[in-house]
Every structure is written in C-alpha cells, then in structure tokens.
Design a protein around this motif. Structure first.
Motif, PDB file in Angstrom:
ATOM      1  N   SER A 194       0.815  -1.216   0.000  1.00 44.45           N
ATOM      2  CA  SER A 194       0.000   0.000   0.000  1.00 44.45           C
ATOM      3  C   SER A 194       0.849   1.267   0.000  1.00 44.45           C
ATOM      4  O   SER A 194       1.950   1.314   0.572  1.00 44.45           O
ATOM      5  N   VAL A 195       0.314   2.300  -0.632  1.00 40.55           N
ATOM      6  CA  VAL A 195       0.844   3.660  -0.557  1.00 40.55           C
ATOM      7  C   VAL A 195      -0.063   4.410   0.416  1.00 40.55           C
ATOM      8  O   VAL A 195      -1.246   4.634   0.140  1.00 40.55           O
ATOM      9  N   ILE A 196       0.502   4.774   1.579  1.00 40.59           N
ATOM     10  CA  ILE A 196      -0.296   5.289   2.690  1.00 40.59           C
ATOM     11  C   ILE A 196       0.155   6.697   3.061  1.00 40.59           C
ATOM     12  O   ILE A 196       1.330   6.921   3.379  1.00 40.59           O
ATOM     13  N   GLY A 197      -0.781   7.646   3.028  1.00 40.61           N
ATOM     14  CA  GLY A 197      -0.491   9.029   3.361  1.00 40.61           C
ATOM     15  C   GLY A 197      -0.845   9.349   4.793  1.00 40.61           C
ATOM     16  O   GLY A 197      -1.892   8.935   5.295  1.00 40.61           O
ATOM     17  N   LEU A 198       0.023  10.109   5.462  1.00 42.43           N
ATOM     18  CA  LEU A 198      -0.139  10.460   6.866  1.00 42.43           C
ATOM     19  C   LEU A 198      -0.194  11.971   7.028  1.00 42.43           C
ATOM     20  O   LEU A 198       0.400  12.720   6.249  1.00 42.43           O
ATOM     21  N   SER A 199      -0.899  12.419   8.065  1.00 42.40           N
ATOM     22  CA  SER A 199      -1.005  13.841   8.378  1.00 42.40           C
ATOM     23  C   SER A 199      -0.512  14.081   9.798  1.00 42.40           C
ATOM     24  O   SER A 199      -0.669  13.217  10.669  1.00 42.40           O
ATOM     25  N   THR A 200       0.061  15.234  10.021  1.00 41.21           N
ATOM     26  CA  THR A 200       0.577  15.564  11.345  1.00 41.21           C
ATOM     27  C   THR A 200      -0.374  16.513  12.074  1.00 41.21           C
ATOM     28  O   THR A 200      -1.275  17.093  11.482  1.00 41.21           O
ATOM     29  N   LEU A 247      -6.469  12.076   6.823  1.00 39.71           N
ATOM     30  CA  LEU A 247      -6.576  13.535   6.795  1.00 39.71           C
ATOM     31  C   LEU A 247      -7.044  14.055   8.152  1.00 39.71           C
ATOM     32  O   LEU A 247      -7.988  13.511   8.733  1.00 39.71           O
ATOM     33  N   GLY A 248      -6.402  15.097   8.630  1.00 39.28           N
ATOM     34  CA  GLY A 248      -6.919  15.836   9.766  1.00 39.28           C
ATOM     35  C   GLY A 248      -7.822  16.951   9.256  1.00 39.28           C
ATOM     36  O   GLY A 248      -7.707  17.383   8.108  1.00 39.28           O
ATOM     37  N   LEU A 249      -8.715  17.400  10.107  1.00 38.63           N
ATOM     38  CA  LEU A 249      -9.640  18.477   9.751  1.00 38.63           C
ATOM     39  C   LEU A 249      -9.202  19.765  10.409  1.00 38.63           C
ATOM     40  O   LEU A 249      -9.174  19.863  11.637  1.00 38.63           O
ATOM     41  N   GLY A 250      -8.850  20.770   9.613  1.00 36.71           N
ATOM     42  CA  GLY A 250      -8.475  22.056  10.169  1.00 36.71           C
ATOM     43  C   GLY A 250      -9.666  22.787  10.757  1.00 36.71           C
ATOM     44  O   GLY A 250     -10.811  22.585  10.339  1.00 36.71           O
ATOM     45  N   GLU A 251      -9.403  23.650  11.712  1.00 34.51           N
ATOM     46  CA  GLU A 251     -10.500  24.369  12.373  1.00 34.51           C
ATOM     47  C   GLU A 251     -11.230  25.301  11.421  1.00 34.51           C
ATOM     48  O   GLU A 251     -12.378  25.682  11.684  1.00 34.51           O
ATOM     49  N   ASN A 252     -10.598  25.672  10.323  1.00 33.61           N
ATOM     50  CA  ASN A 252     -11.291  26.477   9.300  1.00 33.61           C
ATOM     51  C   ASN A 252     -11.674  25.627   8.091  1.00 33.61           C
ATOM     52  O   ASN A 252     -12.034  26.158   7.048  1.00 33.61           O
ATOM     53  N   GLY A 253     -11.562  24.303   8.238  1.00 28.75           N
ATOM     54  CA  GLY A 253     -11.942  23.400   7.159  1.00 28.75           C
ATOM     55  C   GLY A 253     -10.841  23.078   6.183  1.00 28.75           C
ATOM     56  O   GLY A 253     -11.102  22.456   5.146  1.00 28.75           O
ATOM     57  N   HIS A 254      -9.597  23.459   6.500  1.00 32.48           N
ATOM     58  CA  HIS A 254      -8.528  23.167   5.544  1.00 32.48           C
ATOM     59  C   HIS A 254      -8.149  21.695   5.571  1.00 32.48           C
ATOM     60  O   HIS A 254      -8.349  20.980   6.553  1.00 32.48           O
TER      61      HIS A 254
END
Length: 243
Positions: free
Chosen positions: A29-35, A130-137
């Motif tokens: 798998s190709v797996i993307g991570l967010s910080t 994906l993380g969810l930004g407080e402004n939706g980013h």
C-alpha cells in the motif's frame, strides 16, 4: 461512513487499526499520513502495533501529506520531524521509502510535481489519513483553494504561521501540500477529528454545501471516505447519520 468513538483512547486505537488493516489487506500500500494534535497518538499506537505484532511494512510506501517550507527538516515543527519521531524511526522504516515534500528547494513547483509523480509511479494513493483544520482546511489547502488544484506551495493558517515563526525564529514560512485534486484521487480516505474545537467545522463539512470556501466539504463527493469522530467533534451531527 461516519464512525463515532466515545473516548480518546478508542479514537486513537481505531484510527491506528484502520491503517493496520490496510497494510494487511494490501502489503504494498501507498499510505499518506497527516501531522498535528489529532494524529500524534494514533501514530504512536500504530508504531507499537507494527513492532509488537511484527507487521511487515517492507513493501509499504509511507508519505506525508504536507510540509512546512523554510525550516530545517530537524525542526520539531517540521512535518518530517514529527512523523519520524512518532512513527517512522520507531519501526525501523527505511528513509528512502519514506516520501516527504521538501522543507527547502530551489524550485518548489518542480519539487511538488516530482513528489506527486513519484506517488503515481508507486501506484497512486491507496489510503490517506486527513486531519480536519478548524477552518476546514485539508493539508495546507486553505479556504478558497480551487478543487482542481494539485501539489503546490501555499500560505498557512495565520495562527499556525505565527506559532511556527515563534518556535523556529524564522519568518516567511509557507506550506507545501498535495492539492485537493490529488487528495480526491486517493482510493480510500480516513478523515479524523476530535475535540470541541472541531464541533462546528465537522458539522459544516458534512451538512453544509460543497464549497471551496470550506475545502473539507469536497469529501462529501468522495466514493470511499470514513469520517472518524469523538463525541465532542460529532456533537452537532444527527444521530441517524452515525454508524
């Protein structure tokens, strides 16, 4: 699909389990991570499971969704440093298979294209957290980002920019990121959000219109996405929407 957890421990464990299942089901798998604050514990749990359960990640490609530009890659606020500290170094993963956008480049546009092309050459993104930004980013795709945008360098959220400038002692920082179009090409997405600071934006993302003013709203159109929330983040989402 919307999944609700009732405490932080189960949230982090379930998020890590989703990645473990992806690796077991598709070992290359190709797996993307967010910080960020949402994903750190998830990464540490994932690292422990990979080591304790002797999960083979030798064929997995891990990559980071985005990166801060204008800092040293060892700066604690750099995405590469966070991911190495939370996961990559703990599992003995080879740096050559860990893909990140650069913190510095003489040609960021070219570097972003090369990064996206490398992901495609490995078969494309199988699983993206994906993380969810407080402004939706999403990543560094701030409100107003075109849905058709691809990997590029953008401005940061002002609050994050101010904090990173203070911590690094540098100004002029920006963010390199996969674009909305790149994100939407992922075969499966796990969107994670926890805490009362995400209550309003989580509801707007799911219940409001699909609009470039709220980048995460585009996920309503993705064919395979799971929204994972804790009780606080899901407080304004109707019960009949939650699995």
């Amino acid at each position: 699909m919307i999944t609700l957890t009732h405490n932080i421990e189960s949230f982090d464990s379930l998020a890590a389990d989703r990645i473990v299942r992806q690796i077991i089901n598709k070992p290359d798998s190709v797996i993307g991570l967010s910080t960020g604050r949402t994903t750190g514990a998830m990464h540490r749990i994932l690292a422990s499971r990979i080591v304790d359960e002797d999960i083979d990640v030798s064929r997995v490609t891990f990559f980071g969704l985005d990166e801060v530009t204008g800092v040293d890659p060892t700066f604690p606020g750099a995405c590469v440093a966070m991911l190495k500290n939370e996961l990559i170094d703990k599992i003995g993963y080879k740096d050559c298979d860990f893909l990140m956008l650069p913190t510095s480049s003489l040609d960021f546009a070219g570097s972003c294209r090369e990064f996206a092309d490398e992901l495609k050459s490995r078969g494309g993104i199988d699983f993206l957290v994906l993380g969810l930004g407080e402004n939706g980013h999403l990543g560094f795709n701030q409100p107003g980002s075109p849905f058709g945008c691809t990997a590029r360098v953008t401005d940061m959220d002002p609050a994050l920019y101010s904090r990173l400038c203070a911590e690094s002692g540098r100004t002029g920082l920006r963010g390199a990121t996969l674009g909305i179009k790149d994100i939407m090409h992922a075969r499966h997405i796990l969107l994670v959000a926890k805490g009362a600071n995400k209550t309003q934006i989580a509801a707007q993302m799911l219940l409001g219109p699909v609009t470039e003013d709220l980048p995460a709203s585009v996920l309503q159109l993705h064919p395979s996405v799971e929204f994972l929330f804790d009780a606080d983040a899901a407080a304004l989402i109707p019960d009949n929407s939650i699995c």
